[in-house]
Design a protein around this motif. Structure first.
Motif, PDB file in Angstrom:
ATOM      1  N   UNK A 147       1.051  -1.319   0.040  1.00 32.57           N
ATOM      2  CA  UNK A 147      -0.043  -0.035   0.130  1.00 32.57           C
ATOM      3  C   UNK A 147       0.960   1.163  -0.167  1.00 32.57           C
ATOM      4  N   UNK A 148       0.535   2.363  -0.566  1.00 27.41           N
ATOM      5  CA  UNK A 148       1.314   3.250  -1.078  1.00 27.41           C
ATOM      6  C   UNK A 148       0.530   4.697  -0.677  1.00 27.41           C
ATOM      7  N   UNK A 149       0.948   5.859  -0.098  1.00 27.07           N
ATOM      8  CA  UNK A 149       0.025   6.920  -0.029  1.00 27.07           C
ATOM      9  C   UNK A 149       0.780   7.874  -1.069  1.00 27.07           C
ATOM     10  N   UNK A 150       1.662   7.927  -1.916  1.00 29.68           N
ATOM     11  CA  UNK A 150       2.231   8.433  -2.971  1.00 29.68           C
ATOM     12  C   UNK A 150       0.971   8.847  -4.116  1.00 29.68           C
ATOM     13  N   UNK A 151       1.060   9.934  -4.799  1.00 32.19           N
ATOM     14  CA  UNK A 151       0.259  10.401  -5.778  1.00 32.19           C
ATOM     15  C   UNK A 151       0.993   9.901  -6.896  1.00 32.19           C
ATOM     16  N   UNK A 152       0.754   8.511  -7.485  1.00 30.37           N
ATOM     17  CA  UNK A 152       1.424   8.005  -8.402  1.00 30.37           C
ATOM     18  C   UNK A 152       1.412   8.454  -9.697  1.00 30.37           C
ATOM     19  N   UNK A 153       1.936   8.753 -10.617  1.00 32.60           N
ATOM     20  CA  UNK A 153       2.016   9.440 -12.039  1.00 32.60           C
ATOM     21  C   UNK A 153       2.652   8.674 -12.982  1.00 32.60           C
ATOM     22  N   UNK A 154       1.705   7.798 -13.710  1.00 35.96           N
ATOM     23  CA  UNK A 154       2.057   6.691 -14.704  1.00 35.96           C
ATOM     24  C   UNK A 154       2.856   7.439 -15.711  1.00 35.96           C
ATOM     25  N   UNK A 155       3.809   6.773 -16.626  1.00 29.72           N
ATOM     26  CA  UNK A 155       4.555   7.130 -17.792  1.00 29.72           C
ATOM     27  C   UNK A 155       3.394   7.105 -18.700  1.00 29.72           C
ATOM     28  N   UNK A 156       3.309   8.461 -19.386  1.00 32.36           N
ATOM     29  CA  UNK A 156       2.393   8.487 -20.172  1.00 32.36           C
ATOM     30  C   UNK A 156       2.153   7.722 -21.698  1.00 32.36           C
ATOM     31  N   UNK A 157       1.183   7.041 -22.052  1.00 25.86           N
ATOM     32  CA  UNK A 157       1.246   6.457 -23.227  1.00 25.86           C
ATOM     33  C   UNK A 157      -0.113   6.973 -24.203  1.00 25.86           C
ATOM     34  N   UNK A 158      -0.066   6.314 -25.399  1.00 20.84           N
ATOM     35  CA  UNK A 158      -1.014   6.958 -26.348  1.00 20.84           C
ATOM     36  C   UNK A 158      -2.270   6.265 -26.245  1.00 20.84           C
ATOM     37  N   UNK A 159      -3.360   6.778 -25.918  1.00 20.42           N
ATOM     38  CA  UNK A 159      -4.462   6.049 -25.845  1.00 20.42           C
ATOM     39  C   UNK A 159      -5.146   6.248 -27.153  1.00 20.42           C
ATOM     40  N   UNK A 160      -5.689   5.478 -27.907  1.00 22.28           N
ATOM     41  CA  UNK A 160      -6.244   5.800 -29.122  1.00 22.28           C
ATOM     42  C   UNK A 160      -7.976   5.356 -29.203  1.00 22.28           C
ATOM     43  N   UNK A 161      -8.893   6.047 -29.107  1.00 22.96           N
ATOM     44  CA  UNK A 161     -10.178   5.588 -29.031  1.00 22.96           C
ATOM     45  C   UNK A 161     -10.476   5.099 -30.375  1.00 22.96           C
ATOM     46  N   UNK A 162     -11.275   3.792 -30.227  1.00 22.84           N
ATOM     47  CA  UNK A 162     -11.885   2.872 -31.330  1.00 22.84           C
ATOM     48  C   UNK A 162     -13.427   2.870 -31.019  1.00 22.84           C
ATOM     49  N   UNK A 163     -14.274   3.540 -31.546  1.00 21.52           N
ATOM     50  CA  UNK A 163     -15.614   3.588 -30.755  1.00 21.52           C
ATOM     51  C   UNK A 163     -16.365   2.418 -31.369  1.00 21.52           C
ATOM     52  N   UNK A 164     -16.964   1.946 -30.237  1.00 25.37           N
ATOM     53  CA  UNK A 164     -17.769   0.617 -30.612  1.00 25.37           C
ATOM     54  C   UNK A 164     -19.423   0.985 -30.150  1.00 25.37           C
ATOM     55  N   UNK A 165     -20.155   1.650 -31.107  1.00 29.85           N
ATOM     56  CA  UNK A 165     -21.292   2.149 -30.984  1.00 29.85           C
ATOM     57  C   UNK A 165     -22.372   1.062 -30.448  1.00 29.85           C
ATOM     58  N   UNK A 166     -22.117  -0.180 -30.488  1.00 30.84           N
ATOM     59  CA  UNK A 166     -22.926  -1.185 -30.197  1.00 30.84           C
ATOM     60  C   UNK A 166     -23.023  -1.094 -28.465  1.00 30.84           C
ATOM     61  N   UNK A 167     -22.176  -0.529 -27.948  1.00 29.32           N
ATOM     62  CA  UNK A 167     -22.065  -0.597 -26.438  1.00 29.32           C
ATOM     63  C   UNK A 167     -23.085   0.531 -25.926  1.00 29.32           C
ATOM     64  N   UNK A 168     -23.236   1.465 -26.690  1.00 34.34           N
ATOM     65  CA  UNK A 168     -23.894   2.610 -26.054  1.00 34.34           C
ATOM     66  C   UNK A 168     -25.349   3.101 -26.824  1.00 34.34           C
ATOM     67  N   UNK A 169     -26.149   3.474 -25.914  1.00 32.45           N
ATOM     68  CA  UNK A 169     -27.633   3.816 -26.496  1.00 32.45           C
ATOM     69  C   UNK A 169     -27.876   5.461 -26.174  1.00 32.45           C
ATOM     70  N   UNK A 170     -28.765   5.888 -27.004  1.00 32.25           N
ATOM     71  CA  UNK A 170     -29.039   7.201 -26.517  1.00 32.25           C
ATOM     72  C   UNK A 170     -30.664   7.167 -26.337  1.00 32.25           C
ATOM     73  N   UNK A 171     -31.142   8.324 -26.186  1.00 31.22           N
ATOM     74  CA  UNK A 171     -32.427   8.314 -25.735  1.00 31.22           C
ATOM     75  C   UNK A 171     -33.191   7.953 -27.112  1.00 31.22           C
TER      76      UNK A 171
END
Length: 295
Positions: A147-171
């Motif tokens: 267990x740690x109490x540090x405010x851990x900062x991860x090494x930045x990586x590149x997240x690329x969204x690839x939207x799956x519209x079958x998982x989300x619904x609208x009104x």
């Protein structure tokens, strides 16, 4: 419904964040519900990313070593309680050290809905290798992990969204699905029955069945624990598997917990992101209020 979803996709295209190939063929290496043993056995994997969804002040009092803090309420909802914009989420997940190779495990304070919301958003943006830790933060985790109490900062990586519209619904897509798909309300019974509401109107979406998300876990002094899938199979046994399911709640978090469980049980599910906070505040939409019929 398909037209509306097409419009939604075009919006993502013009934002410049959609259009990369999907990861349908990428093997899922993280269990949807992650055991303590799995996390311990994979703790030194350089691709492992642990996400703590609790509030910052709780995180700083103690968290699993190397866990990145993403406070759920501040990060996973916009001002209207919808999913935040893609450019915001892209930066959020990139700064958390998540890319296409990351094996992501999320945990929270024991409500499970915050980690589940994170899980659902990540999968909706095309990253399937994410799991919900079976035990929430508490004495058991403190015994099993550093267990740690540090405010851990991860090494930045590149997240690329690839939207799956079958998982989300609208009104609109939810409205058009009434009587055609199974609709499940994940709120507690008093909200479903119209005795309480976080929106202007009281009740539920027509044809919706009530399966409160709290049925998915057990309260424990050691840290709340997700129930075994064999137990949960009995909870959801009356839901037919030949229909797609739309899940909603108040703001898309409780529904996300039902999403994880039902997906694991073999159902085809999606989440209505606007949920009751949108539906219940739109006077043009139909509702059912059982409390009005009770004396």
């Amino acid at each position: 419904m398909k037209i509306f979803k097409t419009i939604l996709i075009l919006i993502f295209v013009f934002s410049g964040l959609f259009g990369a190939p999907t990861l349908d063929n990428k093997e899922k290496k993280v269990p949807s519900i992650v055991s303590i043993d799995w996390l311990k056995n994979n703790f030194d994997n350089p691709n492992l990313s642990i996400i703590d969804l609790r509030q910052k002040e709780d995180y700083l009092k103690g968290h699993i070593k190397n866990a990145v803090n993403i406070p759920a309420l501040k990060s996973l909802f916009d001002e209207k309680f919808f999913m935040p914009k893609l450019d915001f989420l892209k930066e959020l997940f990139s700064n958390a050290g998540i890319d296409e190779n990351s094996l992501v495990v999320a945990y929270d304070n024991g409500d499970f809905i915050w980690a589940a919301r994170f899980y659902w958003i990540l999968q909706t943006l095309g990253h399937d290798n994410v799991g919900l830790l079976k035990v929430s933060y508490g004495p058991l985790i403190k015994r099993e992990f550093s267990i740690s109490t540090d405010d851990y900062k991860a090494l930045r990586k590149e997240f690329i969204p690839r939207v799956d519209d079958e998982k989300i619904e609208t009104k609109l897509s939810t409205y058009l699905s009434i009587g055609k798909k199974t609709i499940i309300d994940g709120r507690k019974k008093s909200h479903y029955e119209g005795k309480e509401s976080l929106a202007k109107r009281f009740g539920h979406i027509p044809t919706a069945q009530n399966y409160a998300c709290t049925q998915n876990y057990q309260v424990s002094k050691d840290g709340n624990v997700m129930r075994d899938l064999n137990e949960l199979k009995k909870v959801y046994k009356d839901i037919p598997k030949d229909k797609e399911i739309i899940l909603y709640c108040d703001g898309g978090a409780e529904a996300a917990l039902n999403y994880i469980v039902l997906k694991e049980l073999g159902y085809k599910t999606s989440v209505y992101d606007g949920s009751w906070l949108e539906w219940g505040n739109d006077s043009e939409l139909p509702i059912v209020n059982p409390s009005l019929n009770k004396k």
